[in-house]
Design a protein around this motif. Structure first.
Motif, PDB file in Angstrom:
ATOM      1  N   LEU A 366      14.161  -9.801   4.747  1.00  0.00           N
ATOM      2  CA  LEU A 366      13.916  -8.588   4.178  1.00  0.00           C
ATOM      3  C   LEU A 366      12.789  -8.975   2.917  1.00  0.00           C
ATOM      4  O   LEU A 366      12.328  -7.752   2.553  1.00  0.00           O
ATOM      5  CB  LEU A 366      15.288  -8.340   3.332  1.00  0.00           C
ATOM      6  CG  LEU A 366      16.555  -7.839   4.165  1.00  0.00           C
ATOM      7  CD1 LEU A 366      17.629  -7.722   3.247  1.00  0.00           C
ATOM      8  CD2 LEU A 366      15.944  -6.211   4.646  1.00  0.00           C
ATOM      9  N   LEU A 367      12.471  -9.980   2.260  1.00  0.00           N
ATOM     10  CA  LEU A 367      11.571 -10.311   1.369  1.00  0.00           C
ATOM     11  C   LEU A 367      10.422 -10.480   1.888  1.00  0.00           C
ATOM     12  O   LEU A 367       9.436 -10.076   1.286  1.00  0.00           O
ATOM     13  CB  LEU A 367      11.925 -11.705   0.568  1.00  0.00           C
ATOM     14  CG  LEU A 367      13.245 -11.736  -0.458  1.00  0.00           C
ATOM     15  CD1 LEU A 367      13.621 -12.936  -0.807  1.00  0.00           C
ATOM     16  CD2 LEU A 367      13.053 -10.631  -1.815  1.00  0.00           C
ATOM     17  N   ASN A 368      10.038 -11.018   3.152  1.00  0.00           N
ATOM     18  CA  ASN A 368       9.093 -11.134   3.525  1.00  0.00           C
ATOM     19  C   ASN A 368       8.449 -10.074   4.392  1.00  0.00           C
ATOM     20  O   ASN A 368       8.169 -10.071   5.609  1.00  0.00           O
ATOM     21  CB  ASN A 368       8.982 -12.507   4.709  1.00  0.00           C
ATOM     22  CG  ASN A 368       7.557 -12.986   5.186  1.00  0.00           C
ATOM     23  OD1 ASN A 368       6.670 -12.849   4.279  1.00  0.00           O
ATOM     24  ND2 ASN A 368       7.491 -13.382   6.376  1.00  0.00           N
ATOM     25  N   ARG A 369       8.095  -9.125   3.620  1.00  0.00           N
ATOM     26  CA  ARG A 369       7.190  -7.744   4.095  1.00  0.00           C
ATOM     27  C   ARG A 369       6.281  -7.135   3.063  1.00  0.00           C
ATOM     28  O   ARG A 369       6.283  -7.703   1.942  1.00  0.00           O
ATOM     29  CB  ARG A 369       8.416  -6.689   4.125  1.00  0.00           C
ATOM     30  CG  ARG A 369       9.466  -7.115   5.072  1.00  0.00           C
ATOM     31  CD  ARG A 369      10.653  -5.820   5.484  1.00  0.00           C
ATOM     32  NE  ARG A 369      11.735  -5.989   4.397  1.00  0.00           N
ATOM     33  CZ  ARG A 369      12.215  -4.621   4.336  1.00  0.00           C
ATOM     34  NH1 ARG A 369      12.322  -3.827   5.048  1.00  0.00           N
ATOM     35  NH2 ARG A 369      13.338  -4.681   3.254  1.00  0.00           N
ATOM     36  N   PRO A 370       5.488  -6.275   3.592  1.00  0.00           N
ATOM     37  CA  PRO A 370       4.498  -5.743   2.687  1.00  0.00           C
ATOM     38  C   PRO A 370       5.395  -5.021   1.652  1.00  0.00           C
ATOM     39  O   PRO A 370       6.702  -4.706   1.743  1.00  0.00           O
ATOM     40  CB  PRO A 370       3.636  -4.658   3.366  1.00  0.00           C
ATOM     41  CG  PRO A 370       4.000  -5.269   4.926  1.00  0.00           C
ATOM     42  CD  PRO A 370       5.377  -5.962   5.048  1.00  0.00           C
ATOM     43  N   LEU A 371       4.863  -4.782   0.455  1.00  0.00           N
ATOM     44  CA  LEU A 371       5.583  -4.258  -0.734  1.00  0.00           C
ATOM     45  C   LEU A 371       4.715  -2.820  -1.383  1.00  0.00           C
ATOM     46  O   LEU A 371       3.600  -3.157  -1.482  1.00  0.00           O
ATOM     47  CB  LEU A 371       5.664  -5.385  -1.801  1.00  0.00           C
ATOM     48  CG  LEU A 371       6.514  -5.217  -3.183  1.00  0.00           C
ATOM     49  CD1 LEU A 371       6.905  -6.716  -3.616  1.00  0.00           C
ATOM     50  CD2 LEU A 371       5.965  -4.251  -3.969  1.00  0.00           C
ATOM     51  N   ARG A 372       5.435  -2.060  -1.846  1.00  0.00           N
ATOM     52  CA  ARG A 372       4.830  -0.965  -2.261  1.00  0.00           C
ATOM     53  C   ARG A 372       5.525  -0.269  -3.500  1.00  0.00           C
ATOM     54  O   ARG A 372       6.640  -0.216  -3.549  1.00  0.00           O
ATOM     55  CB  ARG A 372       4.629   0.332  -1.093  1.00  0.00           C
ATOM     56  CG  ARG A 372       5.798   0.832  -0.785  1.00  0.00           C
ATOM     57  CD  ARG A 372       5.883   2.043   0.233  1.00  0.00           C
ATOM     58  NE  ARG A 372       7.162   2.436   0.605  1.00  0.00           N
ATOM     59  CZ  ARG A 372       7.329   3.457   1.412  1.00  0.00           C
ATOM     60  NH1 ARG A 372       6.156   4.317   1.451  1.00  0.00           N
ATOM     61  NH2 ARG A 372       8.281   3.932   1.783  1.00  0.00           N
ATOM     62  N   VAL A 373       4.817   0.167  -4.563  1.00  0.00           N
ATOM     63  CA  VAL A 373       5.448   0.743  -5.582  1.00  0.00           C
ATOM     64  C   VAL A 373       4.841   2.452  -5.577  1.00  0.00           C
ATOM     65  O   VAL A 373       3.683   2.315  -5.618  1.00  0.00           O
ATOM     66  CB  VAL A 373       5.126   0.189  -6.897  1.00  0.00           C
ATOM     67  CG1 VAL A 373       5.628   1.046  -8.212  1.00  0.00           C
ATOM     68  CG2 VAL A 373       5.598  -1.086  -7.131  1.00  0.00           C
ATOM     69  N   CYS A 374       5.932   3.343  -5.575  1.00  0.00           N
ATOM     70  CA  CYS A 374       5.364   4.716  -5.526  1.00  0.00           C
ATOM     71  C   CYS A 374       5.775   5.464  -6.873  1.00  0.00           C
ATOM     72  O   CYS A 374       6.953   5.473  -7.102  1.00  0.00           O
ATOM     73  CB  CYS A 374       6.262   5.389  -4.147  1.00  0.00           C
ATOM     74  SG  CYS A 374       5.919   4.282  -2.638  1.00  0.00           S
ATOM     75  N   GLY A 375       4.896   6.145  -7.175  1.00  0.00           N
ATOM     76  CA  GLY A 375       4.892   6.810  -8.293  1.00  0.00           C
ATOM     77  C   GLY A 375       5.653   8.302  -7.854  1.00  0.00           C
ATOM     78  O   GLY A 375       5.630   8.801  -6.643  1.00  0.00           O
ATOM     79  N   MET A 376       6.771   8.550  -8.591  1.00  0.00           N
ATOM     80  CA  MET A 376       7.518   9.810  -8.499  1.00  0.00           C
ATOM     81  C   MET A 376       7.461  10.781  -9.654  1.00  0.00           C
ATOM     82  O   MET A 376       7.692  10.464 -10.614  1.00  0.00           O
ATOM     83  CB  MET A 376       8.975   9.587  -7.877  1.00  0.00           C
ATOM     84  CG  MET A 376       9.252   8.754  -6.572  1.00  0.00           C
ATOM     85  SD  MET A 376       8.443  10.005  -5.345  1.00  0.00           S
ATOM     86  CE  MET A 376       7.898   8.410  -3.922  1.00  0.00           C
ATOM     87  N   VAL A 377       7.141  11.984  -9.210  1.00  0.00           N
ATOM     88  CA  VAL A 377       7.046  13.152 -10.267  1.00  0.00           C
ATOM     89  C   VAL A 377       8.293  14.326 -10.332  1.00  0.00           C
ATOM     90  O   VAL A 377       8.990  14.208  -9.467  1.00  0.00           O
ATOM     91  CB  VAL A 377       5.812  13.865 -10.112  1.00  0.00           C
ATOM     92  CG1 VAL A 377       5.841  15.133 -11.255  1.00  0.00           C
ATOM     93  CG2 VAL A 377       4.769  13.044 -10.344  1.00  0.00           C
ATOM     94  N   ARG A 378       8.919  14.426 -11.407  1.00  0.00           N
ATOM     95  CA  ARG A 378       9.952  15.363 -11.323  1.00  0.00           C
ATOM     96  C   ARG A 378       9.613  16.562 -10.717  1.00  0.00           C
ATOM     97  O   ARG A 378       8.587  17.112 -10.939  1.00  0.00           O
ATOM     98  CB  ARG A 378      10.350  15.669 -12.787  1.00  0.00           C
ATOM     99  CG  ARG A 378      11.391  14.485 -13.476  1.00  0.00           C
ATOM    100  CD  ARG A 378      12.012  14.841 -14.602  1.00  0.00           C
ATOM    101  NE  ARG A 378      13.251  13.601 -15.053  1.00  0.00           N
ATOM    102  CZ  ARG A 378      14.104  13.424 -14.577  1.00  0.00           C
ATOM    103  NH1 ARG A 378      14.601  14.424 -13.886  1.00  0.00           N
ATOM    104  NH2 ARG A 378      14.830  12.517 -15.092  1.00  0.00           N
ATOM    105  N   ASN A 379      10.886  17.171  -9.815  1.00  0.00           N
ATOM    106  CA  ASN A 379      10.350  18.354  -9.134  1.00  0.00           C
ATOM    107  C   ASN A 379      10.731  19.485 -10.148  1.00  0.00           C
ATOM    108  O   ASN A 379      11.926  19.557 -10.323  1.00  0.00           O
ATOM    109  CB  ASN A 379      11.163  18.441  -7.970  1.00  0.00           C
ATOM    110  CG  ASN A 379      10.553  19.305  -6.927  1.00  0.00           C
ATOM    111  OD1 ASN A 379      10.001  20.325  -7.168  1.00  0.00           O
ATOM    112  ND2 ASN A 379      11.298  19.102  -5.943  1.00  0.00           N
ATOM    113  N   GLU A 380       9.688  20.217 -10.296  1.00  0.00           N
ATOM    114  CA  GLU A 380      10.113  21.330 -11.286  1.00  0.00           C
ATOM    115  C   GLU A 380      10.269  22.726 -10.395  1.00  0.00           C
ATOM    116  O   GLU A 380      10.494  23.801 -10.754  1.00  0.00           O
ATOM    117  CB  GLU A 380       8.877  21.764 -12.393  1.00  0.00           C
ATOM    118  CG  GLU A 380       8.733  20.596 -13.170  1.00  0.00           C
ATOM    119  CD  GLU A 380       9.669  20.357 -13.970  1.00  0.00           C
ATOM    120  OE1 GLU A 380      10.769  21.150 -14.527  1.00  0.00           O
ATOM    121  OE2 GLU A 380       9.859  19.071 -14.364  1.00  0.00           O
ATOM    122  N   GLY A 381       9.988  22.605  -9.191  1.00  0.00           N
ATOM    123  CA  GLY A 381      10.057  23.783  -8.140  1.00  0.00           C
ATOM    124  C   GLY A 381      11.244  23.488  -7.160  1.00  0.00           C
ATOM    125  O   GLY A 381      12.318  23.172  -7.493  1.00  0.00           O
TER     126      GLY A 381
END
Length: 508
Positions: A366-381
């Protein structure tokens, strides 16, 4: 089913016959819906960082850069801007000579002087009609003005890529394109040792245009920033094209009997990303840019995401090294399980049932994988595709970015989960694509092939079925370690229609 000329074509494109056979079989079976556990929310799959946590992340990112960290900004920019001008094409090709009140075209005409391309457009209409925009407006020649924006004899914006359109006009009269704004943003977030690395994916038809634009823009921004730019481009690989199918799921052939292939969608760019020689890669769409005066929130948000990535990777490396060195200490195993749960929102029944070596081997995987951090915006619609917690083939559940087409909305439970969605995906990612030994991960190995989709298209008046590969930030990154972080709405300013350029965020 495949003839010799088909095999010759496949060899030319670099596609294995087995791949085509698998794609044709997929047309018959379709793609399965994903199993949802929940929508991702703040505290339940989405981090909401405090001011001190943001400061810590920014400091860690600045130290990574100061230590000479390897960084590249990856910008998908191959799409044409035709959809941005859909309403304009409809007006020019329609019967009405005056746009409907309150329509996008009417609003654009009312604020035409606020568009960043106003001066260019004025020169074009004078050349075409011998009159400036003001005179044409007085004469209500609205179609002539709109046509001059989109058609080849005018600015030709309807046939150009977004990257080279005029997006922002500054108080001093300077006009910048998205390509130029991406250069500036890169200088403010990813400069290492006086250098900035950027990579744009470009369509074959626009390679020359990009080269010309970069030849002018790069020296200009090097002078302005005092930095050295290393800018490269690539095209979507022919080997990622997918075969088209007839309605009976047999190979679709053109009038000359040749197989028809279509681009595999933005998921094909996992191959381009895999070729990037960097440790950390920012990914952001070409049109999500703002002028200098509006960029503070974006720059801060980028640094927070990147610092969060490095802090998480620090712990990944610490735990992986301990596990690989043979430690099976129960306290360590419990700490790693808690880390996977709290940082990456990964859950599994096996965390409670496996012990010793068996648990350690699972945790290493599980640890030995590519890593990503994704920004998330509040959904106003309206809620739709975005961040969810989904079950994976290995039985774990983890954060995934899903499109609404991947969710079976006929299931009440899933419909309810979608209705509870609070955030959406603005395509704002920071990725770590090397392992702890410094070697690059082979990113295609981490794609979930079950997450593509099939759509209906046509060619020459004949209907066909098209297959799109798992999306770049969807199924193509399914098997990555993933963190969702809430980012401010001010950092998300895409230009989906030309009228978006009239919003305050795009007024320089």
């Amino acid at each position: 089913m495949l003839e010799q000329k088909d095999l010759d074509l496949l060899k030319q494109k670099g596609i294995a016959p087995a791949t085509v056979e698998a794609q044709l079989a997929r047309f018959a079976t379709g793609f399965p819906y994903l199993r949802l556990k929940a929508s991702a929310k703040v505290g339940e799959g989405i981090m909401q960082l405090s001011g001190s946590q943001q400061d810590l992340a920014v400091d860690r990112w600045n130290r990574f850069l100061a230590d000479g960290g390897s960084v590249c900004k990856f910008v998908p920019a191959s799409g044409a801007a035709s959809r941005m001008f859909k309403a304009l094409f409809a007006f020019v090709n329609g019967e009405d000579s005056i746009p409907a009140e309150g329509s996008d075209v009417a609003n654009l005409i009312a604020s035409i002087d606020k568009t960043p391309f106003y001066d260019e457009l004025n020169r074009v209409v004078v050349d075409l009609h011998g009159k400036n925009i003001h005179t044409l407006l007085e004469e209500k020649r609205y179609k002539d003005i709109i046509a001059a924006i989109i058609l080849p004899e005018g600015l030709n914006y309807g046939n150009l890529p977004k990257a080279v359109l005029s997006f922002h006009r500054y108080p001093d009269g300077t006009v910048r394109t998205p390509l130029e704004e991406q250069l500036m943003e890169g200088a403010q977030t990813a400069a290492v040792d006086g250098k900035v690395n950027l990579h744009f994916t470009v369509s074959a038809a626009h390679q020359g245009l990009f080269a010309d634009k970069l030849a002018v823009a790069v020296p200009k921004f090097e002078n302005a920033t005092g930095l050295k730019y290393n800018v490269s481009t690539s095209e979507q690989k022919p080997s990622t094209d997918t075969i088209a199918a007839a309605l009976d799921n047999s190979p679709f052939r053109d009038d000359n009997g040749n197989l028809v292939f279509r681009p595999g969608g933005h998921g094909a760019l996992i191959e381009n990303l895999n070729d990037i020689d960097a440790t950390v890669v920012f990914i952001k769409n070409i049109d999500n840019v703002v002028p200098d005066s509006q960029r503070a929130a974006t720059v801060h948000s980028k640094k927070v995401l990147a610092g969060t990535l490095i802090l998480a990777h620090d712990k990944v490396e610490e735990y992986l090294r301990a596990l690989r060195e043979g430690s099976r200490d129960e306290q360590l195993l419990s700490a790693v399980v808690e880390f996977l749960k709290s940082t990456f929102s990964i859950s599994s029944d096996k965390f409670d049932t496996l012990k010793g070596d068996a648990l350690a081997e699972m945790l290493i995987g599980l640890l030995n994988r590519p890593l990503r951090v994704c920004g998330m915006v509040r959904n106003e619609g309206e809620p739709g595709g975005g961040p969810f917690i989904a079950y994976n083939p290995d039985g774990t559940a983890s954060p995934q970015i899903l499109e609404s087409t991947q969710i079976d909305t006929s299931v009440d439970e899933y419909k309810n989960i979608m209705s509870q969605a609070t955030h959406f995906n603005p395509v704002d990612l920071v990725c770590y694509i090397r392992n702890i030994d410094g070697d690059k991960f082979n990113l295609p190995e981490y794609v979930d092939p079950e997450t593509g989709f099939i759509s209906s298209k046509s060619l020459g008046g004949r209907e066909l079925r098209a297959l799109e590969l798992p999306g770049l930030w969807n199924g193509a990154m399914s098997n990555w370690l993933t963190i969702f972080v809430e980012v401010p709405g001010a950092s998300f300013n895409p230009v989906k229609t030309v009228n978006d350029l009239l919003r305050p965020a795009h007024q320089g």
